[in-house]
Design a protein around this motif. Structure first.
Motif, PDB file in Angstrom:
ATOM      1  N   VAL A 111       0.836  -1.205   0.000  1.00  0.00           N
ATOM      2  CA  VAL A 111       0.000   0.000   0.000  1.00  0.00           C
ATOM      3  C   VAL A 111       0.870   1.254   0.000  1.00  0.00           C
ATOM      4  O   VAL A 111       0.598   2.208  -0.736  1.00  0.00           O
ATOM      5  CB  VAL A 111      -0.939  -0.003   1.226  1.00  0.00           C
ATOM      6  N   TYR A 112       1.937   1.251   0.801  1.00  0.00           N
ATOM      7  CA  TYR A 112       2.786   2.438   0.858  1.00  0.00           C
ATOM      8  C   TYR A 112       3.517   2.660  -0.469  1.00  0.00           C
ATOM      9  O   TYR A 112       3.680   3.802  -0.906  1.00  0.00           O
ATOM     10  CB  TYR A 112       3.794   2.326   1.996  1.00  0.00           C
ATOM     11  N   ASP A 113       3.950   1.580  -1.115  1.00  0.00           N
ATOM     12  CA  ASP A 113       4.595   1.727  -2.429  1.00  0.00           C
ATOM     13  C   ASP A 113       3.627   2.330  -3.449  1.00  0.00           C
ATOM     14  O   ASP A 113       4.024   3.173  -4.267  1.00  0.00           O
ATOM     15  CB  ASP A 113       5.101   0.375  -2.919  1.00  0.00           C
ATOM     16  N   GLU A 114       2.363   1.911  -3.394  1.00  0.00           N
ATOM     17  CA  GLU A 114       1.360   2.477  -4.300  1.00  0.00           C
ATOM     18  C   GLU A 114       1.141   3.961  -3.999  1.00  0.00           C
ATOM     19  O   GLU A 114       0.959   4.782  -4.911  1.00  0.00           O
ATOM     20  CB  GLU A 114       0.042   1.711  -4.165  1.00  0.00           C
ATOM     21  N   LEU A 115       1.171   4.309  -2.715  1.00  0.00           N
ATOM     22  CA  LEU A 115       1.034   5.713  -2.325  1.00  0.00           C
ATOM     23  C   LEU A 115       2.187   6.540  -2.866  1.00  0.00           C
ATOM     24  O   LEU A 115       1.983   7.651  -3.377  1.00  0.00           O
ATOM     25  CB  LEU A 115       0.973   5.817  -0.806  1.00  0.00           C
ATOM     26  N   ILE A 132      -5.075   6.030  -7.955  1.00  0.00           N
ATOM     27  CA  ILE A 132      -5.366   5.563  -6.601  1.00  0.00           C
ATOM     28  C   ILE A 132      -6.000   4.186  -6.690  1.00  0.00           C
ATOM     29  O   ILE A 132      -7.079   4.012  -7.251  1.00  0.00           O
ATOM     30  CB  ILE A 132      -6.306   6.540  -5.865  1.00  0.00           C
ATOM     31  N   SER A 133      -5.328   3.196  -6.153  1.00  0.00           N
ATOM     32  CA  SER A 133      -5.762   1.813  -6.308  1.00  0.00           C
ATOM     33  C   SER A 133      -6.918   1.480  -5.365  1.00  0.00           C
ATOM     34  O   SER A 133      -7.105   2.131  -4.330  1.00  0.00           O
ATOM     35  CB  SER A 133      -4.597   0.875  -6.013  1.00  0.00           C
ATOM     36  N   PRO A 134      -7.696   0.436  -5.688  1.00  0.00           N
ATOM     37  CA  PRO A 134      -8.753  -0.037  -4.770  1.00  0.00           C
ATOM     38  C   PRO A 134      -8.203  -0.420  -3.401  1.00  0.00           C
ATOM     39  O   PRO A 134      -8.875  -0.286  -2.394  1.00  0.00           O
ATOM     40  CB  PRO A 134      -9.326  -1.255  -5.505  1.00  0.00           C
ATOM     41  N   ASN A 135      -6.957  -0.884  -3.382  1.00  0.00           N
ATOM     42  CA  ASN A 135      -6.299  -1.247  -2.125  1.00  0.00           C
ATOM     43  C   ASN A 135      -6.220  -0.047  -1.191  1.00  0.00           C
ATOM     44  O   ASN A 135      -6.508  -0.134   0.013  1.00  0.00           O
ATOM     45  CB  ASN A 135      -4.882  -1.757  -2.428  1.00  0.00           C
ATOM     46  N   ILE A 136      -5.821   1.095  -1.736  1.00  0.00           N
ATOM     47  CA  ILE A 136      -5.725   2.316  -0.945  1.00  0.00           C
ATOM     48  C   ILE A 136      -7.105   2.814  -0.553  1.00  0.00           C
ATOM     49  O   ILE A 136      -7.347   3.183   0.599  1.00  0.00           O
ATOM     50  CB  ILE A 136      -4.957   3.415  -1.725  1.00  0.00           C
ATOM     51  N   LEU A 137      -8.028   2.826  -1.508  1.00  0.00           N
ATOM     52  CA  LEU A 137      -9.376   3.336  -1.233  1.00  0.00           C
ATOM     53  C   LEU A 137     -10.058   2.546  -0.121  1.00  0.00           C
ATOM     54  O   LEU A 137     -10.724   3.123   0.744  1.00  0.00           O
ATOM     55  CB  LEU A 137     -10.222   3.290  -2.508  1.00  0.00           C
ATOM     56  N   LYS A 138      -9.895   1.239  -0.131  1.00  0.00           N
ATOM     57  CA  LYS A 138     -10.520   0.415   0.906  1.00  0.00           C
ATOM     58  C   LYS A 138     -10.012   0.791   2.284  1.00  0.00           C
ATOM     59  O   LYS A 138     -10.785   0.929   3.245  1.00  0.00           O
ATOM     60  CB  LYS A 138     -10.258  -1.065   0.633  1.00  0.00           C
ATOM     61  N   LEU A 139      -8.702   0.978   2.406  1.00  0.00           N
ATOM     62  CA  LEU A 139      -8.122   1.283   3.712  1.00  0.00           C
ATOM     63  C   LEU A 139      -8.426   2.710   4.161  1.00  0.00           C
ATOM     64  O   LEU A 139      -8.424   3.003   5.351  1.00  0.00           O
ATOM     65  CB  LEU A 139      -6.611   1.052   3.684  1.00  0.00           C
ATOM     66  N   MET A 140      -8.698   3.607   3.220  1.00  0.00           N
ATOM     67  CA  MET A 140      -9.084   4.972   3.585  1.00  0.00           C
ATOM     68  C   MET A 140     -10.416   4.988   4.316  1.00  0.00           C
ATOM     69  O   MET A 140     -10.689   5.883   5.121  1.00  0.00           O
ATOM     70  CB  MET A 140      -9.137   5.863   2.339  1.00  0.00           C
ATOM     71  N   TYR A 141     -11.264   4.003   4.044  1.00  0.00           N
ATOM     72  CA  TYR A 141     -12.586   3.943   4.652  1.00  0.00           C
ATOM     73  C   TYR A 141     -12.678   2.844   5.705  1.00  0.00           C
ATOM     74  O   TYR A 141     -13.771   2.490   6.129  1.00  0.00           O
ATOM     75  CB  TYR A 141     -13.654   3.750   3.575  1.00  0.00           C
ATOM     76  N   SER A 142     -11.543   2.309   6.115  1.00  0.00           N
ATOM     77  CA  SER A 142     -11.503   1.296   7.164  1.00  0.00           C
ATOM     78  C   SER A 142     -10.744   1.827   8.361  1.00  0.00           C
ATOM     79  O   SER A 142      -9.839   2.652   8.221  1.00  0.00           O
ATOM     80  CB  SER A 142     -10.813   0.022   6.662  1.00  0.00           C
ATOM     81  N   SER A 143     -11.103   1.347   9.543  1.00  0.00           N
ATOM     82  CA  SER A 143     -10.348   1.737  10.731  1.00  0.00           C
ATOM     83  C   SER A 143      -9.099   0.871  10.836  1.00  0.00           C
ATOM     84  O   SER A 143      -9.014  -0.221  10.268  1.00  0.00           O
ATOM     85  CB  SER A 143     -11.200   1.574  11.986  1.00  0.00           C
ATOM     86  N   TYR A 144      -8.153   1.355  11.592  1.00  0.00           N
ATOM     87  CA  TYR A 144      -6.921   0.593  11.806  1.00  0.00           C
ATOM     88  C   TYR A 144      -7.226  -0.693  12.565  1.00  0.00           C
ATOM     89  O   TYR A 144      -6.616  -1.733  12.306  1.00  0.00           O
ATOM     90  CB  TYR A 144      -5.918   1.454  12.573  1.00  0.00           C
TER      91      TYR A 144
END
Length: 417
Positions: A111-115, A132-144
């Protein structure tokens, strides 16, 4: 500015920096709020900006390694700057979670490499939303917390991997998974650093770079109004001294509440209300600055966690109790230019509700924080040469942040009262 734009910086304080500043008490130099940051190594964001401004030779840095030492009950974990060393250390402590640890950090690295690819595209002017990949988008709307649950079962390991939640002032259930990964991985990829002589050095160099490239910086003057045209486009700013400046682009470094409620004339107050109610804000901090005689240990960034209840540390009624967390920064361990001989600077951070400071005994709070610090730095109270502290109201006065709160680590769909 590298593309022909000239910057006007309008700052209400007499010095630049905000949280990224330093001050002196006697012969001791303290950083106001920042522990350390990444982005200094080649390819890092700060390194790139300093080079674009042609001021990269004007400031020097010291590396912080380990990045952090987290102290839990019967467990001390040093966060080594080398990610593989850190993973090996975690797998030795939690052998039953070895596969989960590898899976967690493999995903975090991806994820960080994609960022980084997206950031580099943005800098080069080639950025498009589909980068912006789906991988990043999913984590933007998820809690840690949701991310941790996918991999980790041991409650102690969950707490250890959440030790940086106190940096963003949000518990794992409210912190953005994406923001936490970006924070953690930036240190592994680009190191942890502090400017020699304090963070004020870096803020001053940024101002030098603005001026060197044809821009202008004005201090001691507050931007009181963002000027809107008939189509509600921003066209300039009006300062509290009556001066007006026209511009094509405006970036407000004030918080969302002050920006939408005040300096945009109140027309967009509903934006601030919706953001406060629907997105939420992180906690603020009470900060103690102590210059001490003698030794302060060997670690310059420490997280003290008297339990594994990471969620509980963020409860407002937990502030200044014996079983709450504090952060400790001892920048003088790597940088002796900040202190007299045989001395050290100690900066202690305790999370605190920014709205409850009208009738609080500041000296009592200072004593409570110092008492907790004594379990890590023995006899600290007997060795103090200079002492000062800052409440959330102090931070608000210098930064303009409402209750000194911010949104940086919050996931968009959560709510915080």
């Amino acid at each position: 500015m590298s593309r022909g734009l000239k910057i006007l910086l309008v700052e209400k304080n007499v010095n630049p920096g905000g949280y990224l500043s330093s001050f002196k008490r006697g012969d001791f130099i303290f950083d106001s709020a920042v522990d350390c940051f990444s982005g200094i190594e080649k390819g890092g964001l700060i390194s790139n900006v300093l080079k674009l401004l042609d001021v990269d030779s004007q400031v020097h840095f010291v590396r912080v390694d380990p990045i952090r030492v987290s102290m839990f009950p019967n467990l001390k974990v040093s966060v080594d700057s080398d990610i593989n060393t850190y993973m090996d250390k975690l797998m030795a402590i939690f052998p039953s979670e070895a596969a989960a640890i590898r899976g967690f950090f493999k995903r975090a690295s991806m994820v960080y490499d994609e960022l980084q690819i997206a950031i580099n595209k943005l800098i080069s002017g080639e950025f498009e939303l589909n980068i912006i990949s789906p991988n990043i988008l999913k984590l933007m709307y998820s809690s840690y917390e949701e991310l941790l649950v996918e991999y980790i079962t041991d409650y102690r390991l969950k707490a250890v991997l959440s030790d940086r939640c106190t940096f963003v002032g949000l518990p794992p259930s409210k912190a953005s998974a994406f923001s936490m990964i970006a924070l953690m991985m930036s240190y592994f990829k680009f190191g942890a650093y502090r400017p020699v002589g304090g963070f004020q050095k870096l803020a001053n160099v940024f101002v030098d770079g603005i001026r060197k490239n044809g821009g202008k910086a004005i201090f001691g003057t507050e931007a009181k109004q963002i000027i809107l045209d008939k189509q509600n486009y921003c066209t300039g700013v009006k300062c509290d001294n009556g001066d007006e400046y026209t511009t094509r682009y405006i970036i407000s470094n004030a918080d969302f509440n002050h920006t939408f409620r005040s300096i945009m004339g109140g027309k967009y107050s509903s934006f601030a209300r919706d953001m406060t109610e629907n997105i939420g804000s992180s906690t603020s901090f009470f900060i103690v600055y102590a210059g001490i005689m003698g030794d302060a240990g060997k670690y310059s960034s420490i997280g003290y966690y008297p339990s594994y209840d990471m969620e509980g540390f963020f409860s407002p009624d937990k502030t200044f109790k014996e079983d709450t967390t504090i952060g400790i920064t001892i920048a003088s361990i790597e940088d002796k230019s900040r202190v007299p001989a045989d001395c050290n600077t100690i900066v202690l951070h305790e999370m605190a509700d920014g709205s409850r400071w009208d009738c609080v005994d500041k000296s009592k709070c200072t004593g409570a924080v110092l008492k907790k610090a004594e379990s890590i730095i023995p006899d600290i109270m007997d060795r103090i040469v200079v002492l000062d502290s800052a409440t959330p109201q102090t931070l608000q006065r210098y930064t303009g942040n409402y209750h000194a709160l911010h949104l940086a680590g919050d996931r968009r769909r959560c709510s915080r009262g």
